[in-house]
Design a protein around this motif. Structure first.
Motif, PDB file in Angstrom:
ATOM      1  N   UNK A 143       0.816  -1.247  -0.029  1.00  0.00           N
ATOM      2  CA  UNK A 143      -0.129   0.130   0.006  1.00  0.00           C
ATOM      3  C   UNK A 143       0.880   1.216  -0.173  1.00  0.00           C
ATOM      4  N   UNK A 144       2.196   1.120   0.014  1.00  0.00           N
ATOM      5  CA  UNK A 144       2.942   2.399   0.025  1.00  0.00           C
ATOM      6  C   UNK A 144       3.869   2.491  -1.407  1.00  0.00           C
ATOM      7  N   UNK A 145       3.629   3.497  -1.930  1.00  0.00           N
ATOM      8  CA  UNK A 145       4.541   3.869  -2.989  1.00  0.00           C
ATOM      9  C   UNK A 145       3.402   4.487  -4.130  1.00  0.00           C
ATOM     10  N   UNK A 146       3.893   4.760  -5.489  1.00  0.00           N
ATOM     11  CA  UNK A 146       3.209   5.131  -6.619  1.00  0.00           C
ATOM     12  C   UNK A 146       3.405   4.123  -7.633  1.00  0.00           C
ATOM     13  N   UNK A 147       2.103   3.757  -8.355  1.00  0.00           N
ATOM     14  CA  UNK A 147       1.904   2.611  -9.199  1.00  0.00           C
ATOM     15  C   UNK A 147       2.114   3.338 -10.637  1.00  0.00           C
ATOM     16  N   UNK A 148       3.634   3.150 -10.837  1.00  0.00           N
ATOM     17  CA  UNK A 148       4.024   3.408 -12.314  1.00  0.00           C
ATOM     18  C   UNK A 148       4.331   2.026 -12.919  1.00  0.00           C
ATOM     19  N   UNK A 149       5.358   1.243 -12.344  1.00  0.00           N
ATOM     20  CA  UNK A 149       5.584  -0.105 -12.757  1.00  0.00           C
ATOM     21  C   UNK A 149       4.679  -1.203 -11.903  1.00  0.00           C
ATOM     22  N   UNK A 150       4.878  -2.287 -12.022  1.00  0.00           N
ATOM     23  CA  UNK A 150       4.164  -3.165 -11.460  1.00  0.00           C
ATOM     24  C   UNK A 150       3.890  -3.248  -9.837  1.00  0.00           C
ATOM     25  N   UNK A 151       3.102  -3.193  -9.151  1.00  0.00           N
ATOM     26  CA  UNK A 151       3.074  -3.247  -7.728  1.00  0.00           C
ATOM     27  C   UNK A 151       3.688  -4.633  -7.360  1.00  0.00           C
ATOM     28  N   UNK A 152       4.351  -4.495  -6.359  1.00  0.00           N
ATOM     29  CA  UNK A 152       5.378  -5.623  -6.048  1.00  0.00           C
ATOM     30  C   UNK A 152       5.024  -6.338  -4.598  1.00  0.00           C
ATOM     31  N   UNK A 153       3.766  -6.185  -4.227  1.00  0.00           N
ATOM     32  CA  UNK A 153       3.261  -6.843  -2.821  1.00  0.00           C
ATOM     33  C   UNK A 153       3.129  -8.237  -3.308  1.00  0.00           C
ATOM     34  N   UNK A 154       2.646  -8.726  -4.470  1.00  0.00           N
ATOM     35  CA  UNK A 154       2.484 -10.029  -4.880  1.00  0.00           C
ATOM     36  C   UNK A 154       2.996 -10.470  -6.114  1.00  0.00           C
ATOM     37  N   UNK A 155       3.895  -9.542  -6.756  1.00  0.00           N
ATOM     38  CA  UNK A 155       4.503  -9.736  -7.987  1.00  0.00           C
ATOM     39  C   UNK A 155       5.851  -9.582  -7.797  1.00  0.00           C
ATOM     40  N   UNK A 156       6.861 -10.390  -8.466  1.00  0.00           N
ATOM     41  CA  UNK A 156       8.212  -9.976  -8.825  1.00  0.00           C
ATOM     42  C   UNK A 156       9.045 -10.753  -7.579  1.00  0.00           C
ATOM     43  N   UNK A 157       8.431 -11.231  -6.479  1.00  0.00           N
ATOM     44  CA  UNK A 157       9.028 -11.650  -5.412  1.00  0.00           C
ATOM     45  C   UNK A 157       8.786 -13.116  -5.216  1.00  0.00           C
ATOM     46  N   UNK A 158       8.670 -13.970  -6.186  1.00  0.00           N
ATOM     47  CA  UNK A 158       8.553 -15.152  -6.171  1.00  0.00           C
ATOM     48  C   UNK A 158       9.779 -16.095  -5.473  1.00  0.00           C
ATOM     49  N   UNK A 159      10.872 -15.470  -5.640  1.00  0.00           N
ATOM     50  CA  UNK A 159      12.009 -16.180  -5.048  1.00  0.00           C
ATOM     51  C   UNK A 159      13.155 -15.061  -4.838  1.00  0.00           C
ATOM     52  N   UNK A 160      14.367 -15.187  -4.082  1.00  0.00           N
ATOM     53  CA  UNK A 160      15.311 -14.030  -3.849  1.00  0.00           C
ATOM     54  C   UNK A 160      16.121 -13.944  -5.259  1.00  0.00           C
ATOM     55  N   UNK A 161      16.324 -14.895  -5.922  1.00  0.00           N
ATOM     56  CA  UNK A 161      16.602 -14.913  -7.417  1.00  0.00           C
ATOM     57  C   UNK A 161      16.063 -13.900  -8.347  1.00  0.00           C
ATOM     58  N   UNK A 162      14.628 -14.341  -8.267  1.00  0.00           N
ATOM     59  CA  UNK A 162      13.852 -13.351  -9.073  1.00  0.00           C
ATOM     60  C   UNK A 162      13.821 -12.077  -8.822  1.00  0.00           C
ATOM     61  N   UNK A 163      13.912 -11.700  -7.621  1.00  0.00           N
ATOM     62  CA  UNK A 163      13.751 -10.385  -6.890  1.00  0.00           C
ATOM     63  C   UNK A 163      14.835  -9.710  -7.353  1.00  0.00           C
ATOM     64  N   UNK A 164      16.193 -10.403  -6.990  1.00  0.00           N
ATOM     65  CA  UNK A 164      17.323  -9.489  -7.411  1.00  0.00           C
ATOM     66  C   UNK A 164      17.382  -9.348  -9.063  1.00  0.00           C
ATOM     67  N   UNK A 165      17.078 -10.311  -9.700  1.00  0.00           N
ATOM     68  CA  UNK A 165      16.810 -10.132 -11.153  1.00  0.00           C
ATOM     69  C   UNK A 165      16.359  -9.067 -11.879  1.00  0.00           C
ATOM     70  N   UNK A 166      15.059  -9.040 -11.134  1.00  0.00           N
ATOM     71  CA  UNK A 166      13.836  -8.043 -11.484  1.00  0.00           C
ATOM     72  C   UNK A 166      14.488  -6.311 -11.348  1.00  0.00           C
ATOM     73  N   UNK A 167      15.249  -6.342 -10.051  1.00  0.00           N
ATOM     74  CA  UNK A 167      15.959  -4.997  -9.832  1.00  0.00           C
ATOM     75  C   UNK A 167      17.110  -4.427 -10.671  1.00  0.00           C
TER      76      UNK A 167
END
Length: 276
Positions: A143-167
């Motif tokens: 609930x914190x931040x501005x929604x320009x890119x995808x919200x990351x509460x339930x997206x892009x954090x399926x694993x540490x590897x994925x999170x680091x790659x996405x960033x």
């Protein structure tokens, strides 16, 4: 559990895939995470996984970029029509997938993962402040931040590897809704953003920071291009020192909002990283 899954897939992969996906809602997170790799190994099981992700039965973020990219590479050259269709179906779910490595970005991802696995701790309290400074102008988390890119509460954090790659390699996989367009105006200005509205006459782009800019196609625009890069900038590592990096990941690795009871960590979070 992972050994049993591997044995099942080696015995009868299609039957094993069907059973795993049928039982998916009842499976533990560890079993789900372990099942993804064997599901991506063959065209028939990958097709089942893509359909399940498309229908919302499987969290698409559990599938990492390398598991997607191998099918993009396989579809090059003389690939069969069915394999090209599989790639098309994949991109309808995950968006545009870059076929080649960006060696510099991949090196940064490896360096960050090595840092996170070093045993050095991060502070979630300080990490929240780093998130507000570096990430919140484009992303919403809890609930914190501005929604320009995808919200990351339930997206892009399926694993540490994925999170680091996405960033740190944000253009590796770009969701269809977040493929940026770049406008060259008649005044020589270049603006990149996400399309939030378009008619025959006007084009509206949401740019970094959440601002929406409208262009008159006849009067303002000289050229419009679909960008091959994510709107998320590369090089975020330059905006943080080592401790701030650890703090940010400590915060991002929490599945629930800061202070929640029975909080959990995303798969792959190193022991000792997440500290108050």
């Amino acid at each position: 559990a992972s050994v049993l899954i591997e044995v099942a897939f080696e015995t009868d992969r299609l039957r094993a895939a069907g059973l795993v996906l049928e039982l998916w809602p009842a499976l533990s997170d560890a079993i789900r995470f372990g099942a993804i790799e064997p599901l991506t190994r063959s065209q028939d099981t990958m097709s089942l996984l893509v359909a399940a992700a498309r229908d919302g039965k499987v969290d698409k973020d559990l599938v990492n970029a390398n598991q997607l990219r191998k099918w993009i590479l396989e579809a090059d050259g003389d690939a069969s029509a069915s394999r090209r269709q599989l790639v098309s179906d994949m991109e309808a779910v995950w968006g545009k997938i870059r076929a080649s490595d960006d060696a510099q970005r991949q090196a940064v991802v490896r360096q960050v993962l090595d840092l996170l696995a070093s045993g050095k701790p991060g502070s979630v309290a300080r990490g929240e402040q780093v998130f507000q400074r570096v990430c919140s102008q484009c992303h919403v988390l809890h609930g914190k931040g501005l929604e320009v890119g995808p919200p990351i509460t339930a997206n892009g954090r399926g694993s540490l590897q994925q999170l680091a790659s996405n960033i740190f390699d944000p253009s590796l996989v770009i969701g269809e809704a977040f493929q940026a367009k770049t406008v060259l105006t008649v005044d020589g200005e270049v603006v990149s953003g996400l399309v939030v509205g378009e008619t025959d006459r006007y084009l509206k782009l949401k740019v970094q920071g959440g601002k929406v800019t409208e262009f008159d196609k006849q009067l303002d625009i000289e050229q419009v291009k679909q960008s091959g890069k994510s709107l998320m900038p590369e090089g975020l590592e330059a905006q943080m020192n080592e401790q701030e990096m650890l703090d940010l990941f400590a915060y991002l690795c929490l599945l629930k909002p800061l202070g929640s009871e029975d909080n959990e960590l995303i798969p792959g979070t190193p022991d000792g990283l997440v500290q108050p």
